[in-house]
Design a protein around this motif. Structure first.
Motif: not given
Length: 319
Positions: A265-276, A307-319
């Motif tokens: 659900x968080x990954x589907x949010x339009x605001x990626x910063x808020x989702x992260x 393992x690392x939610x920030x790394x996961x977001x970087x992997x899935x969103x490239x940021x």
């Protein structure tokens, strides 16, 4: 006459489905055996007047319970309090039953005394009018619930379950003003229920694909805090109640799947910063409240987020 089954029909703005839903349960062969509780949750359409008409036409079978809006959980809580039947189940106001299967199921209930009755059900897809079966991977018969947990892992849902009314009256109150509480409804009785009977009848017809459904991803993003509340309600339940170890492991695994869904659900949010940000806070709280549920989230994506939610977001969103 004593009723064998009370059926809660949660109804909010369901006028276009009401007659099709309740009508499938009004067979001459079962009118004396069932009690249909239409719980109108403050509808703004003609749900109340349709419920009144059905109650007037079938006074010994249909009851209209009119209440202020309180959400799906409030309709179930009220229905449990009002039910007089030996058994109880929920049929949502936009779904229905297969009448012939329903009649056979009622006959089987008359010869039952188990805490839980499980029946397979059908998905009905609104888009193409197709159907598929959700079967129970275990033979028809009576068992202890603990011995069949692996076989009913996917099929144990609100659509497949009927509970002894005296058993479900013992459960803690289901959260109100909240979606997704069907998970509380099916898991809370498992600290009391011991026996289960599996029947072959595909009774429940579950409609999928309407815009109003809370399980669409658009609505899950909108209602993400409600979904998260249910997860933490279930974690509290696991920590506070005495539950058979095998059944407890079953619940933990299922709640782990809900916990993974929250990440999606968080990954589907339009605001990626808020989702992260929300995902990071959620995983921190989840780990603090229940390490076992945190570790039970399945899949490689969940492992990366652990393992690392920030790394996961970087992997899935490239940021």
């Amino acid at each position: 006459m004593n009723k064998i089954l009370s059926i809660i029909v949660p109804s909010y703005n369901t006028e276009k489905y009401m007659n099709d839903c309740v009508g499938t349960m009004l067979d001459e062969r079962t009118l004396d055996d069932v009690e249909i509780l239409i719980v109108n949750d403050g509808s703004k359409d003609n749900t109340a007047s349709l419920a009144d008409a059905l109650a007037e036409k079938y006074p010994n079978t249909v009851r209209h319970i009119n209440k202020e809006n309180g959400g799906h959980g409030s309709t179930i809580n009220r229905g449990i309090a009002e039910a007089t039947g030996k058994y109880l189940r929920v049929i949502d106001g936009d779904d229905w039953v297969d009448t012939e299967q329903f009649v056979e199921y009622i006959e089987a209930l008359k010869n039952s005394d188990e805490d839980i009755i499980m029946t397979p059900f059908q998905h009905y897809y609104e888009a193409d009018k197709g159907k598929d079966n959700v079967d129970i991977s275990y033979p028809v018969g009576t068992y202890s619930f603990a011995e069949i947990t692996d076989s009913v892992f996917k099929s144990y849902q609100i659509h497949s379950t009927t509970f002894k009314t005296e058993t479900i009256r013992n459960i803690r109150k289901i959260r109100e003003h909240c979606f997704y509480v069907d998970q509380e409804y099916v898991f809370y009785p498992l600290c009391y229920a011991k026996t289960v009977k599996i029947l072959p009848n595909h009774v429940y017809q579950y409609r999928i694909g309407t815009q109003e459904q809370s399980v669409s991803m658009t609505n899950m993003v909108k209602n993400r805090k409600m979904h998260m509340s249910v997860i933490f309600d279930l974690i509290a339940f696991l920590s506070e109640e005495s539950i058979d170890p095998t059944i407890r492991a079953f619940i933990v695994k299922r709640v782990g799947m809900l916990a993974r869904r929250q990440i999606e659900i968080f990954l589907a949010m339009e605001d990626k910063s808020e989702g992260r940000s929300e995902c990071k806070s959620y995983l921190k709280k989840l780990k603090e409240k229940s390490r076992e549920v945190y570790d039970a989230m399945p899949g490689s994506r969940s492992r990366l987020f652990r393992f690392n939610s920030d790394l996961a977001y970087a992997v899935f969103y490239g940021r």
